[in-house]
Design a protein around this motif. Structure first.
Motif, mmCIF file in Angstrom:
data_model
loop_
_atom_site.group_PDB
_atom_site.id
_atom_site.type_symbol
_atom_site.label_atom_id
_atom_site.label_comp_id
_atom_site.label_asym_id
_atom_site.label_seq_id
_atom_site.Cartn_x
_atom_site.Cartn_y
_atom_site.Cartn_z
ATOM 1 N N THR A 28 0.766 -1.256 -0.026
ATOM 2 C CA THR A 28 0.040 0.120 0.053
ATOM 3 C C THR A 28 0.821 0.999 -0.075
ATOM 4 O O THR A 28 1.501 1.296 0.705
ATOM 5 N N LYS A 29 0.585 2.039 -0.991
ATOM 6 C CA LYS A 29 1.419 3.433 -1.186
ATOM 7 C C LYS A 29 0.459 4.571 -0.580
ATOM 8 O O LYS A 29 0.971 5.526 -0.140
ATOM 9 N N LYS A 49 -3.081 4.852 1.571
ATOM 10 C CA LYS A 49 -4.061 4.067 2.083
ATOM 11 C C LYS A 49 -5.548 4.632 1.718
ATOM 12 O O LYS A 49 -5.746 5.752 1.232
ATOM 13 N N TYR A 50 -6.648 3.758 1.914
ATOM 14 C CA TYR A 50 -7.800 4.099 1.521
ATOM 15 C C TYR A 50 -8.245 5.415 2.129
ATOM 16 O O TYR A 50 -8.090 5.710 3.163
ATOM 17 N N THR A 51 -8.901 6.326 1.264
ATOM 18 C CA THR A 51 -9.077 7.612 1.335
ATOM 19 C C THR A 51 -10.104 8.061 0.631
ATOM 20 O O THR A 51 -10.697 7.417 -0.384
ATOM 21 N N GLU A 54 -14.319 -0.228 5.634
ATOM 22 C CA GLU A 54 -14.220 1.426 5.694
ATOM 23 C C GLU A 54 -15.565 2.031 5.345
ATOM 24 O O GLU A 54 -16.344 1.537 4.562
ATOM 25 N N LYS A 70 -8.902 -4.824 1.892
ATOM 26 C CA LYS A 70 -8.312 -3.980 3.055
ATOM 27 C C LYS A 70 -9.475 -2.757 3.163
ATOM 28 O O LYS A 70 -9.093 -1.894 4.086
ATOM 29 N N THR A 71 -10.409 -2.645 2.397
ATOM 30 C CA THR A 71 -11.392 -1.572 2.430
ATOM 31 C C THR A 71 -12.582 -1.803 2.931
ATOM 32 O O THR A 71 -13.755 -1.192 3.144
ATOM 33 N N LEU A 88 -7.455 3.826 -3.092
ATOM 34 C CA LEU A 88 -6.229 3.694 -2.693
ATOM 35 C C LEU A 88 -5.059 3.206 -3.757
ATOM 36 O O LEU A 88 -5.715 2.892 -4.810
ATOM 37 N N GLU A 117 -1.763 0.835 -4.725
ATOM 38 C CA GLU A 117 -0.761 -0.388 -4.463
ATOM 39 C C GLU A 117 0.497 -0.349 -5.218
ATOM 40 O O GLU A 117 0.031 -0.215 -6.583
#
Length: 246
Positions: free
Chosen positions: A31-32, A34-36, A216, A212-213, A226, A228
């Protein structure tokens, strides 16, 4: 004996389904971003530029992948390119895949079919580099990602010795239940499942990032994303339009 065989077959199918839904599949990215959630696609494009500033400076050729028919992907790259105006970072030449909708949102750009005019594309990139010009190429993500062995990017690399940084955008499922019907389908290399489109590795990378989300929050009127890293010079952006976004 038939009943034993049937039970065994059911067990194999069940095990495969459990694996697909619950076990990490390759390739798994780093991950570069993160979920936003952002107000506009351009906002996320600016985040990508800030995160990959060093990589962009060192990459005079870049491939920007999009999901066809999704205007927000084009808007994301518009924000990226408009902000990237610093000398030594900006791209002087913009090449566009002609079959992509919404390419008119870019004010400039030469249209070249990466798949069917590869020799012309390679020659154009070579001439630009001889003139010390930096080149950005906007194409479908299935063309730009390094994950798909026989796609146009890897053909360009193998047949014409032209490489570059690739950043590709894809949509992603927002629940585990959506994985079963999501396209591109995740097909692990060496698995018995068929992958006629040859996009299984990309599907697996999307699923890994999407998982990963799932917990969220999703806000109406925004965009979720996000990023990757899926290879040495390969990045995958997962980017969705949330409900009621413009």
């Amino acid at each position: 004996m038939k009943y034993v065989y049937w039970i065994s077959a059911v067990a194999v199918v069940a095990a495969g389904l459990y694996f697909a839904l619950n076990v990490k599949v390759q390739p798994e990215g780093l991950t570069k971003i993160k979920y936003t959630q952002v107000q506009t696609p351009e906002d996320f494009g600016k985040m990508v530029l800030q995160e990959l500033k060093l990589e962009i400076r060192e990459s005079p050729v870049i491939f920007l992948g999009v999901t066809p028919n999704q205007i927000e992907d084009m808007e994301l790259w518009r924000g990226f390119l408009e902000m990237n105006q610093e000398y030594g970072f900006m791209y002087d030449v913009l090449l566009m895949e002609p079959m992509l909708p919404y390419i008119e949102i870019f004010n400039v750009g030469m249209r070249i079919d990466m798949k069917n005019e590869m020799a012309r594309l390679a020659e154009g990139i070579r001439k630009a580099r001889l003139a010390n010009l930096r080149v950005a190429v906007v194409v479908p993500s299935i063309y730009s990602t390094h994950l798909l062995k026989n796609n146009p990017y890897n053909r360009l690399k193998e047949e014409y010795q032209i490489e570059g940084l690739s950043i590709s955008i894809a949509k992603f499922p927002v629940t585990k239940e959506q994985e079963a019907s999501f396209s591109p389908r995740c097909v692990v290399e060496g698995a018995t499942a068929q992958d006629p489109a040859g996009t299984g590795a990309l599907g697996c990378a999307i699923i890994n990032g999407a998982r990963k989300t799932y917990k969220e929050k999703i806000d109406d009127g925004k965009y979720s994303g996000l990023m990757e890293q899926t290879g040495v010079k390969d990045y995958l952006i997962l980017f969705n339009r949330n409900p009621n976004s413009k």
